[in-house]
Design a protein around this motif. Structure first.
Motif, PDB file in Angstrom:
ATOM      1  N   GLU A 234       0.829  -1.205   0.000  1.00 59.72           N
ATOM      2  CA  GLU A 234       0.000   0.000   0.000  1.00 59.72           C
ATOM      3  C   GLU A 234       0.866   1.259   0.000  1.00 59.72           C
ATOM      4  OE1 GLU A 234      -3.386   2.056   2.855  1.00 59.72           O
ATOM      5  OE2 GLU A 234      -2.912  -0.059   3.133  1.00 59.72           O
ATOM      6  N   LYS A 235       1.917   1.238   0.789  1.00 61.10           N
ATOM      7  CA  LYS A 235       2.833   2.382   0.870  1.00 61.10           C
ATOM      8  C   LYS A 235       3.422   2.713  -0.504  1.00 61.10           C
ATOM      9  CE  LYS A 235       7.528   3.241   2.354  1.00 61.10           C
ATOM     10  NZ  LYS A 235       8.673   2.654   3.043  1.00 61.10           N
TER      11      LYS A 235
ATOM     12  N   ARG B 221       0.747   4.190  -2.839  1.00 63.22           N
ATOM     13  CA  ARG B 221       0.495   5.600  -2.504  1.00 63.22           C
ATOM     14  C   ARG B 221       1.653   6.493  -2.957  1.00 63.22           C
ATOM     15  NH1 ARG B 221      -4.029   6.041   0.401  1.00 63.22           N
ATOM     16  NH2 ARG B 221      -4.729   4.215   1.584  1.00 63.22           N
ATOM     17  N   GLN B 222       2.859   5.997  -2.815  1.00 65.49           N
ATOM     18  CA  GLN B 222       4.035   6.753  -3.246  1.00 65.49           C
ATOM     19  C   GLN B 222       4.000   6.973  -4.763  1.00 65.49           C
ATOM     20  OE1 GLN B 222       7.715   5.035  -1.859  1.00 65.49           O
ATOM     21  NE2 GLN B 222       8.932   6.155  -3.346  1.00 65.49           N
TER      22      GLN B 222
ATOM     23  N   ALA C 213       1.470   9.617  -5.539  1.00 67.78           N
ATOM     24  CA  ALA C 213       2.002  10.935  -5.175  1.00 67.78           C
ATOM     25  C   ALA C 213       3.016  11.437  -6.209  1.00 67.78           C
ATOM     26  CB  ALA C 213       2.640  10.876  -3.793  1.00 67.78           C
TER      27      ALA C 213
ATOM     28  N   ILE D  70      -6.648   2.517  -4.709  1.00 66.85           N
ATOM     29  CA  ILE D  70      -6.418   3.761  -3.970  1.00 66.85           C
ATOM     30  C   ILE D  70      -6.748   4.967  -4.838  1.00 66.85           C
ATOM     31  CG2 ILE D  70      -4.632   5.211  -2.902  1.00 66.85           C
ATOM     32  CD1 ILE D  70      -3.272   2.508  -2.064  1.00 66.85           C
TER      33      ILE D  70
ATOM     34  N   ASP E  87     -10.038   2.737  -1.016  1.00 63.11           N
ATOM     35  CA  ASP E  87      -9.415   2.553   0.300  1.00 63.11           C
ATOM     36  C   ASP E  87     -10.224   3.188   1.427  1.00 63.11           C
ATOM     37  OD1 ASP E  87      -8.655   5.019  -0.918  1.00 63.11           O
ATOM     38  OD2 ASP E  87      -6.993   5.214   0.479  1.00 63.11           O
TER      39      ASP E  87
END
Length: 101
Positions: A2-3, A6-7, A10, A61, A66
């Motif tokens: 997930e990290k 998301r990165q 971004a 996401i 999410d």
């Protein structure tokens, strides 16, 4: 996972631009977690599974899934379809010794 999804969001990437290689941090972390001593030859499908999973997280996401309670459940179903058959030697109690042969 997930990290990293998301990165990527971004950073402004699209799902198709999210790419995992054997040199990627995510690949190295997962390989270390599941193959701590590098005793097992990593199947090519491992890389494909990581990339597919990362893209599934990314897409979920990106569209706001999410925020839903069980948003990961459909992703796990996709991952389950990518599972390989467990090799017979893993089913033996002394499989670690077999690796050194």
């Amino acid at each position: 996972m997930e990290k990293y999804a998301r990165q990527s969001i971004a950073e402004g990437l699209s799902a198709d631009q999210v790419e995992v290689t054997t040199e990627s941090e995510l690949y190295k972390i997962l390989n270390l977690h599941y193959n701590r001593n590098n005793q097992i030859e990593v199947p090519k499908s491992f890389l494909d599974t990581i990339q597919t999973t990362l893209r599934e997280f990314f897409r979920a996401i990106a569209v706001g899934k999410d925020r839903e309670q069980s948003w990961k459940k459909p992703i796990y179903k996709v991952i389950a379809r990518l599972d390989d058959i467990v090799p017979e030697y893993f089913k033996s109690q002394d499989w670690m010794e077999q690796l050194s042969d």
